[in-house]
Design a protein around this motif. Structure first.
Motif, PDB file in Angstrom:
ATOM      1  N   SER A  51     -41.146  20.902 -55.326  1.00 20.14           N
ATOM      2  CA  SER A  51     -40.048  22.104 -55.023  1.00 20.14           C
ATOM      3  C   SER A  51     -41.552  22.341 -53.566  1.00 20.14           C
ATOM      4  CB  SER A  51     -41.182  23.313 -56.198  1.00 20.14           C
ATOM      5  OG  SER A  51     -40.517  23.136 -57.759  1.00 20.14           O
ATOM      6  N   ILE A  52     -41.994  22.229 -53.496  1.00 18.69           N
ATOM      7  CA  ILE A  52     -42.685  22.408 -52.379  1.00 18.69           C
ATOM      8  C   ILE A  52     -42.329  21.613 -51.137  1.00 18.69           C
ATOM      9  CG2 ILE A  52     -45.126  23.549 -50.806  1.00 18.69           C
ATOM     10  CD1 ILE A  52     -44.024  24.879 -52.936  1.00 18.69           C
ATOM     11  N   VAL A  53     -41.845  21.713 -50.196  1.00 14.82           N
ATOM     12  CA  VAL A  53     -40.840  20.864 -49.590  1.00 14.82           C
ATOM     13  C   VAL A  53     -41.972  20.474 -48.150  1.00 14.82           C
ATOM     14  CG1 VAL A  53     -38.836  20.740 -50.044  1.00 14.82           C
ATOM     15  CG2 VAL A  53     -38.896  22.399 -48.253  1.00 14.82           C
ATOM     16  N   THR A  54     -42.021  22.043 -47.866  1.00 15.51           N
ATOM     17  CA  THR A  54     -42.894  21.594 -45.881  1.00 15.51           C
ATOM     18  C   THR A  54     -44.628  22.665 -45.810  1.00 15.51           C
ATOM     19  OG1 THR A  54     -42.527  21.431 -43.615  1.00 15.51           O
ATOM     20  CG2 THR A  54     -41.441  23.197 -44.721  1.00 15.51           C
ATOM     21  N   HIS A  55     -44.531  22.470 -44.446  1.00 16.87           N
ATOM     22  CA  HIS A  55     -45.908  23.480 -45.417  1.00 16.87           C
ATOM     23  C   HIS A  55     -45.130  24.234 -43.331  1.00 16.87           C
ATOM     24  CE1 HIS A  55     -47.469  21.673 -48.059  1.00 16.87           C
ATOM     25  NE2 HIS A  55     -48.708  21.946 -48.730  1.00 16.87           N
ATOM     26  N   ILE A 101     -49.339  27.369 -44.862  1.00 20.16           N
ATOM     27  CA  ILE A 101     -48.952  27.798 -45.939  1.00 20.16           C
ATOM     28  C   ILE A 101     -47.469  27.392 -46.360  1.00 20.16           C
ATOM     29  CG2 ILE A 101     -47.575  29.951 -46.388  1.00 20.16           C
ATOM     30  CD1 ILE A 101     -50.075  30.590 -45.511  1.00 20.16           C
ATOM     31  N   PRO A 102     -47.992  26.992 -47.802  1.00 23.74           N
ATOM     32  CA  PRO A 102     -46.620  25.706 -48.759  1.00 23.74           C
ATOM     33  C   PRO A 102     -44.883  26.704 -48.975  1.00 23.74           C
ATOM     34  CG  PRO A 102     -48.625  26.663 -50.713  1.00 23.74           C
ATOM     35  CD  PRO A 102     -48.468  27.439 -48.725  1.00 23.74           C
ATOM     36  N   LEU A 103     -44.104  26.081 -48.386  1.00 21.39           N
ATOM     37  CA  LEU A 103     -42.918  26.894 -49.466  1.00 21.39           C
ATOM     38  C   LEU A 103     -42.117  25.820 -49.043  1.00 21.39           C
ATOM     39  CD1 LEU A 103     -41.638  26.672 -44.630  1.00 21.39           C
ATOM     40  CD2 LEU A 103     -43.436  28.768 -46.188  1.00 21.39           C
TER      41      LEU A 103
END
Length: 181
Positions: free
Chosen positions: A108-112, A120-122
């Motif tokens: 679910s974390i696709v970028t930072h 910061i995880p997004l």
């Protein structure tokens, strides 16, 4: 708000907790909206207790009511540096076709986003596109995300395809299907 987010991110680094930023702050990072309301943090259900322990060490807990249509497994609220923070593990929303559940995991974390030297995880716009269709009075944000995805492309179609496997209102399924074409 960004200072508080980097403060939180710094405290969560190296703790092996899967979490990500969603909601209006996520939309502001993509320049979809200008003024985020608060910081929404989604967390892997197995990491909720540890994340909440860290949050308690930084700020003051607030009353968190998990009212209909929300069926979120773990919902907490905090005030840190004057900023409202919502923490959700096992985020779920009830609607006329059933309950839609967004279980945050590493996929679910696709970028930072680097904020003040902290990664910061997004969460994905695709996941929040579905959520905003289902959250009462938030369809305008779903339409803003839809416009963004149409103009910039759907980066993570697999997330929308997974969402279609869950119960969704027909209008939402139709909107998602059109985005995937």
């Amino acid at each position: 708000m960004l200072h508080t987010l980097s403060f939180i991110g710094d405290r969560l680094e190296r703790r092996n907790i899967t979490w990500g930023v969603g909601g209006s702050l996520l939309l502001s990072f993509y320049k979809i909206i200008d003024k985020p309301n608060d910081i929404d943090i989604l967390v892997d259900e197995t990491n909720v207790i540890r994340l909440n322990e860290v949050m308690l060490s930084m700020g003051k807990p607030k009353e968190a009511l998990n009212l209909n249509p929300y069926h979120t497994k773990d919902f907490s609220k905090y005030k840190i540096n004057g900023v409202d923070i919502d923490v959700m593990g096992g985020f779920a929303i009830k609607h006329e076709k059933g309950i839609y559940k967004l279980s945050l995991n590493q996929d679910s974390i696709v970028t930072h986003k680097n904020i003040n030297g902290v990664d910061i995880p997004l969460c994905s716009l695709e996941d929040w596109y579905i959520l905003y269709w289902l959250i009462p009075n938030k369809q305008e944000k779903a339409l803003l995300i839809e416009r963004y995805l149409r103009n910039n492309g759907v980066a993570y179609p697999q997330l929308l395809e997974e969402a279609l496997k869950q119960p969704l209102p027909i209008e939402v399924k139709d909107s998602v299907t059109k985005l995937l074409i």
